[in-house]
Design a protein around this motif. Structure first.
Motif: not given
Length: 532
Positions: A248-257, A275-281, A293-300, A327-330
């Motif tokens: 389960a991805s942290i970004e999707e769970v966190a934003m869903a909650l 979240l965006g910085e963490a995802s890119r790193l 098309n990745k939820a929350v942190v995908g470029s689209n 909200d997610v650093g994007a």
């Protein structure tokens, strides 16, 4: 029961178990610091007994993070040697946890506990598992007062035996009980039922935790079902990294909650803007790119190409966005122009670029846009200048032309590139030399130096157009200069030359396209709409 959910991140342990995702010590330390900045409550730093490198990584992370940072956790099987290794790796840490586990499903018991010392029958083998659970937790408590227990493959474990294991673990002193869907077998309803069963056995003091794999694409759904059923810890990873299909991805769970707080009624302490910085790193450290098309942190995730969506979001971004990019650093890329875009998106962007189009010319401009969009994946700002007024660029000199390129690589020294650029405006030849992390990086650094101005490389893709050793290769790059984006493409049997020429083409597009006002990308969607 508290309404706050603890976030337990296992990117550095379960995430690293993704085939091909092994991380260096330096990479792990960088990720650990980003996780601390993100505000995760627990970092599972590794599985110390599995290798000396794993043990060293746990020790280094304990040393690197301070007392106010997350709890540092080490994984151990319910075996004495494992727990001893975990305790040694965590030594000196102020806030530590040992996470011990044992298999509990019948299929795992048959595969792992068939030796005579565990018993001849399933009943005897289960008794051995209960005894090993008690002993492991007792030993772990010698190193820390924070012990987590996992019933491996709980998703396929008999509910009655699961309750026996859970109650045994709580009585032995475990304060967190993890109910993992180790194989990704569960559905949301069946996973919730596990927690309802476990809650009656664990009592009110133990914290129940989720740990879900994505084999059926249900990891996030199952995690949220667990929260609804009483779980107050979620085990997650950045970008959903993990064994097989991932966790389960942290970004999707966190934003869903957060977005659906009305549904789940819980809070968490994550600073989601990182979240965006963490995802890119994590993508860079592991070499696993994030799908667009990745939820929350995908470029689209916050981009819109379809005309009806662009029209709606220009009026009110809540029409098609349930959270903001900030909200997610994007970056709020917002309107992306392509073959599915409509008039509103096109002319809104032209207005922001200061490109006036007379009413009588709008149909012709839109027709040129549609014709070009059918040939390109995306229309960039440089393209829009030509679409709006074709005469403005037909006679202009090319800003930069590659005159020569030399690249030197070595196993002992960084790659070096020397480029010679012809400056179109003056006829001057400029020579620049640079080193980089790789030959392409060195080329682009040298080109930036010769051009006198660095640009940001947004994407770089290469592919073979033909077969055999003398194959034609195509390089496709996208560069940016503030809000402006431009694309370059070149083909050659020499992929390094193609990479250089594609970069120059993109740079030339930017230098021919200098918006004088506004910052559409950074200011967001609503800044592109000025109400009448």
């Amino acid at each position: 029961m508290t309404d706050r959910v603890t976030f337990f991140d296992t990117t550095l342990r379960d995430g690293e178990q993704s085939p091909g995702a092994a991380m260096t010590l330096d990479g792990k330390l960088k990720i650990a610091r980003v996780l601390a900045a993100l505000g995760v409550d627990v970092i599972e730093a590794g599985f110390p007994v599995s290798s000396p490198q794993q043990a060293e990584a746990v020790r280094e992370i304990v040393a690197a993070l301070g007392d106010e940072d997350p709890v540092i956790c080490a994984l151990a099987r319910a075996k004495s040697g494992d727990i001893e290794a975990a305790g040694a790796a965590l030594r000196g840490g102020k806030r530590t946890r040992i996470h011990t586990f044992i298999a509990t499903s019948d299929i795992h018991i048959a595969a792992k506990f068939s030796a005579p010392r565990f018993g001849a029958t399933l009943r005897e083998q289960r008794k051995s598992i209960l005894a090993m659970t008690r002993d492991a937790i007792a030993q772990a408590l010698e190193y820390t007062d924070d012990v987590e227990f996992s019933a491996e493959d709980a998703g396929r474990t008999d509910h009655g035996f699961l309750c026996d294991v859970v109650s045994t673990a709580v009585e032995a002193g475990a304060t967190t009980i993890n109910i993992p869907d180790t194989t990704g077998y569960c559905t949301p309803s069946s996973y919730a039922a596990l927690f309802e069963a476990a809650r009656t056995c664990a009592g009110p003091s133990a914290i129940l935790s989720t740990h879900c794999h994505d084999d059926l694409g249900l990891a996030v759904a199952n995690t949220l079902a667990g929260v609804e059923a009483g779980a107050r810890q979620v085990e997650v990873t950045i970008n959903g990294l993990g064994e097989r299909a991932g966790n389960a991805s942290i970004e999707e769970v966190a934003m869903a909650l957060r977005v659906r707080a009305d549904q789940y009624g819980v809070t968490h302490g994550l600073n989601t803007e990182t979240l965006g910085e963490a995802s890119r790193l994590v993508a860079v450290v592991t070499g696993f790119p994030v799908a667009p098309n990745k939820a929350v942190v995908g470029s689209n995730a916050f981009a819109h190409e379809a005309g009806i969506h662009q029209h709606g979001v220009l009026q009110n971004r809540e029409t098609y966005e349930i959270m903001s990019a900030g909200d997610v650093g994007a970056d709020a890329e917002s309107i992306r122009l392509g073959r599915h875009s409509g008039r509103h998106g096109l002319f809104s962007r032209l207005d922001r670029l200061g490109l006036e189009v007379a009413d009588a010319d709008r149909d012709a401009v839109y027709e040129r846009f549609v014709a070009l969009a059918d040939r390109k994946k995306e229309i960039y700002d440089a393209d829009l200048h030509l679409i709006a007024n074709p005469a403005t660029m037909t006679d202009s000199a090319t800003p930069f032309t590659l005159a020569s390129l030399t690249v030197t690589t070595s196993t002992t020294e960084p790659p070096q590139a020397e480029v010679t650029l012809l400056i179109g405006a003056t006829g001057e030849l400029r020579v620049e030399t640079a080193t980089g992390d790789g030959p392409v990086d060195a080329i682009y650094r040298a080109l930036d130096g010769a051009a006198g101005r660095p640009h940001r490389l947004e994407s770089y893709t290469i592919r073979a157009l033909t077969g055999a050793a003398d194959a034609q290769g195509e390089a496709l790059v996208v560069v940016s200069d503030g809000p402006a984006l431009a694309q370059g493409k070149a083909t050659s049997t020499d992929i390094l030359r193609a990479s250089a020429e594609a970069y120059i083409e993109a740079r030339n597009g930017l230098d021919n396209d200098r918006p004088q006002e506004g910052d559409f990308v950074q200011e967001g969607i609503m800044a592109s709409f000025d109400p009448a």
